[in-house]
Design a protein around this motif. Sequence first.
Motif, short mmCIF file in Angstrom:
data_model
loop_
_atom_site.label_atom_id
_atom_site.label_comp_id
_atom_site.label_asym_id
_atom_site.label_seq_id
_atom_site.Cartn_x
_atom_site.Cartn_y
_atom_site.Cartn_z
N GLY A 320 -0.16 15.01 11.84
CA GLY A 320 -0.28 15.84 13.03
C GLY A 320 1.06 16.27 13.58
N LEU A 321 2.02 15.35 13.57
CA LEU A 321 3.36 15.70 14.04
C LEU A 321 3.98 16.77 13.15
N GLY A 322 3.81 16.63 11.84
CA GLY A 322 4.33 17.63 10.92
C GLY A 322 3.72 18.99 11.16
N LEU A 323 2.41 19.02 11.42
CA LEU A 323 1.72 20.29 11.69
C LEU A 323 2.17 20.90 13.01
N GLY A 324 2.80 20.09 13.87
CA GLY A 324 3.28 20.61 15.14
C GLY A 324 4.70 21.14 15.09
#
Length: 362
Positions: A320-324
Amino acid sequence: MNTDISTLMGGEGWLPKLKMPIPGIALCTAITVAAFLVEQAEVALAGRAWVEALVLAILIGTAVRAVWTPPARVEIGIDFSAKYLLEIAVALLGASLSARMIAEAGPALMIGIAVIIAVSIAVSLAIATALRLPLQMAILIACGNSICGNSAIAAVAPIIGADSDDVAASIAFTAVLGIGVVVGLPVIGAALGMSQLAFGALAGLTVYAVPQVIAATSSYGSIAVQAGTLVKLVRMLMLGPVCVALSLIAPRMARPSELAETAGDADTALAKPRLSQLVPWFIVGFVVLALCRSAGLIPRMAIEPIRHIATLLTVVSMAGLGLGVDVRSIVGAGARVTTAVILSLIGLFAMSFALIAVLHIA
């Protein structure tokens, strides 16, 4: 991301609320599966996983975001995964930490961490001021680099009256550099032949977020993970005193336009930090579980399953952090901000190595 996680609280009834984050969570889970598959492929081909699933999840998520912007209905679940699943994972990690380890850290390390943060903030402010950055931006960069990245920026911004452009630029750089540190730190540790304890301390002192500390230290072993987590949590606890100090001096930092707008309005004041910002719930949860572990209230046979659950949730959160992370978002931030952030991070690394040497952590 632009989607406010509070959107989850809207709508009619509890069933729609539960359904809303599902698409984003499913995407993060798919990236998690891909990360574990790549990790297993590494083991099959090279005999070991040179890049752990935690790091792979960040890289895959960032790559996906670079070529595709998730729609709002997907962003809700991505934000949920990156925030709430991350916080649950961090709280669960407390079950793997005993009071004996905290005692072994000793008061010297605790004092050293506080000194490092204070000096790092001062150095970062000096660098940003020398580069003629606005004071609010300088404070965001200093606190983000020195304490806990986005969490520190989000807590400090309303206190000092930072505008949205400053906050967005600071968070963008923190996200991108945070991933760079996670990926590059194990290489530095291996090149220097650092022990698990020393490397864990270095990661805890320099990496922005607790899950990122876990990602950076996981390939080094359990001692590195535990040491890094402990040091990082002590760093995060410093956010409270820093926010309180800034709230006391914030009125003196108001921009001239802000002073003019608020003149004569006794009810207008800069926002004060909430208790949840000073001491996040997952830190409380971490401490409570650590105390339960130390008191023998958690069965020994349950510790390993809890650790595995925490690791799995962390990998999903890292996806999720990477997608952000939108790498393109940093382009408009400017060379001076780029220079300030990088030099501040280099200064933090130098001070961290110095502390490790002074305390003879080996």
